[in-house]
Design a protein around this motif. Structure first.
Motif, PDB file in Angstrom:
ATOM      1  N   LEU A 238      -2.772  -4.933  -3.539  1.00  0.00           N
ATOM      2  CA  LEU A 238      -1.908  -3.761  -3.588  1.00  0.00           C
ATOM      3  C   LEU A 238      -1.584  -3.249  -2.188  1.00  0.00           C
ATOM      4  CD1 LEU A 238      -3.490  -1.789  -6.575  1.00  0.00           C
ATOM      5  CD2 LEU A 238      -1.410  -3.181  -6.574  1.00  0.00           C
ATOM      6  N   HIS A 241       1.351  -5.116  -1.035  1.00  0.00           N
ATOM      7  CA  HIS A 241       2.507  -4.615  -1.789  1.00  0.00           C
ATOM      8  C   HIS A 241       3.014  -3.308  -1.200  1.00  0.00           C
ATOM      9  CE1 HIS A 241       5.016  -3.358  -5.138  1.00  0.00           C
ATOM     10  NE2 HIS A 241       4.275  -2.277  -5.272  1.00  0.00           N
ATOM     11  N   GLU A 242       2.110  -2.396  -0.866  1.00  0.00           N
ATOM     12  CA  GLU A 242       2.509  -1.106  -0.305  1.00  0.00           C
ATOM     13  C   GLU A 242       3.132  -1.269   1.079  1.00  0.00           C
ATOM     14  OE1 GLU A 242       2.580   1.761  -1.717  1.00  0.00           O
ATOM     15  OE2 GLU A 242       1.656   1.112  -3.596  1.00  0.00           O
ATOM     16  N   LEU A 245       6.742  -2.070   0.426  1.00  0.00           N
ATOM     17  CA  LEU A 245       7.494  -0.894  -0.001  1.00  0.00           C
ATOM     18  C   LEU A 245       7.757   0.047   1.167  1.00  0.00           C
ATOM     19  CD1 LEU A 245       5.783  -0.049  -3.426  1.00  0.00           C
ATOM     20  CD2 LEU A 245       7.914  -1.302  -3.021  1.00  0.00           C
ATOM     21  N   SER A 246       6.787   0.218   2.050  1.00  0.00           N
ATOM     22  CA  SER A 246       6.965   1.110   3.201  1.00  0.00           C
ATOM     23  C   SER A 246       8.001   0.583   4.179  1.00  0.00           C
ATOM     24  CB  SER A 246       5.625   1.299   3.921  1.00  0.00           C
ATOM     25  OG  SER A 246       4.660   1.851   3.053  1.00  0.00           O
ATOM     26  N   THR A 250      10.036  -5.517  -0.737  1.00  0.00           N
ATOM     27  CA  THR A 250       8.830  -5.803  -1.511  1.00  0.00           C
ATOM     28  C   THR A 250       8.022  -6.869  -0.783  1.00  0.00           C
ATOM     29  OG1 THR A 250       9.938  -7.499  -2.830  1.00  0.00           O
ATOM     30  CG2 THR A 250       9.945  -5.251  -3.700  1.00  0.00           C
TER      31      THR A 250
END
Length: 349
Positions: A238, A241-242, A245-246, A250
């Motif tokens: 995760l 993944h983050e 996103l940041s 993706t």
């Protein structure tokens, strides 16, 4: 011999967990190997002799004991009492669980060593991971319990942008490290800690990332080296993944390798083909010496130093070769080592 072996089979063992190999299966293989080879080393149990009365009938019809016979006590025969060691009698538990798709260094407790695992977990050891990721691509589960591929543009992400974000993220985690250690950043205590390293979290299980390093960047592929404590495999996935996103896209973690776990590195591990009684006993002794030589500061975490030769070898390894990828590969055929080869859906007849 049985007692000496039982005393020797207590402590820690360091193994390498391969990809697509459940950790529980490795524990079962270890227990079975130890039971079989330890039983062979002990050899058949020497059956004791027992005395049974020898009875004859008297003229009056009564039974009289006229002597004693010595015979072997067949209660201790192998077919009745079983082997000297059984897999069910050998306890093997991991210090930290690993998912099936992860790989790397894994520390296991053997018999009485399992009782020491909670104490070792409270030390908040520093672990190092190599995370290989893919920008602009992600697999998620929908409501029908099937994998759906999500794609997003990643052309705007460059190496400077990612490095800058990782440096800012590392700074935030370092502030959190002082906060969890109950140390004021403006105090002299914080200055003294910073001179030695970084404060060790006083909350067992608290996830703190102490170092983030971008080792390779060739969009859409990138590699991170992460030094952290209190992590889980799910958190690491995760986390990648983050990051995506940041950065406005993706990201998916396609390979996760644990390089070290506390003082234990790849120099201390046993691979599965080396599992035998002699190697396991030597590894238990080696792990005991590593623990005795480890000087743990309860307040400060020191960053792990790198071996220049190993670093040079790691840098020469291209991530595309590591993932068996090439630039002309179609996006639908991308390799993801964190996705099991077997299907997740089972149809009932």
């Amino acid at each position: 011999m049985h007692r000496r072996l039982s005393q020797a089979l207590n402590g820690l063992i360091c193994v390498h967990k391969p990809q697509e190999r459940p950790l529980k299966r490795i524990c079962r293989v270890l227990a079975k190997t130890l039971a079989e080879e330890a039983s062979q080393a002990v050899g058949p149990i020497q059956r004791p002799l027992i005395k049974l009365p020898y009875v004859e009938s008297h003229e009056s019809g009564a039974l009289l004991v006229v002597g004693e016979n010595e015979i072997e006590d067949y209660r201790y025969a192998p077919l009745i009492s079983g082997a000297a060691f059984r897999p069910e009698d050998i306890r093997i538990e991991p210090l930290q669980d690993m998912e099936t798709t992860s790989t790397g260094v894994c520390v296991l407790g053997v018999n009485d060593g399992c009782d020491e695992l909670p104490k070792l977990m409270a030390n908040s050891w520093l672990s190092e991971y190599r995370l290989e990721g893919l920008l602009g691509f992600e697999r998620v589960d929908n409501r029908l319990d099937t994998k759906v591929n999500i794609r997003a543009p990643f052309d705007h992400v460059n190496k400077f942008m990612m490095s800058k974000f990782l440096a800012r993220l590392e700074s935030e985690y370092r502030k959190l490290a002082f906060h969890t250690a109950n140390v004021d950043l403006q105090s002299e205590e914080a200055f003294e800690m910073a001179r030695k390293g970084l404060p060790r979290t006083q909350l067992p299980g608290q996830t703190i990332i102490y170092k983030l390093e971008l080792r390779h960047f060739n969009p859409p592929f990138f590699t991170l080296n992460v030094q952290c404590t209190g992590e889980t495999d799910k958190f690491m996935r995760l986390f990648v993944h983050e990051i995506g996103l940041s950065l406005g896209t993706t990201a998916s973690c396609v390979r996760m390798q644990r390089i070290s776990q506390g003082p234990f590195t790849s120099d201390h591990v046993l691979i599965e083909r080396e599992f035998n009684l002699q190697n396991i006993l030597r590894n238990i002794s080696l792990c005991r010496r590593v623990l005795d030589a480890t000087k743990l500061d309860p307040n400060v975490v020191e960053e792990q130093e790198k071996d220049p030769e190993k670093e040079a070898e790691t840098q020469r390894r291209e991530i595309i070769d590591a993932l068996f990828l090439n630039q002309s590969m179609k996006r639908d055929e991308e390799y993801d080592s964190l996705q099991p080869n077997w299907p997740r859906n089972y149809e009932s007849n």
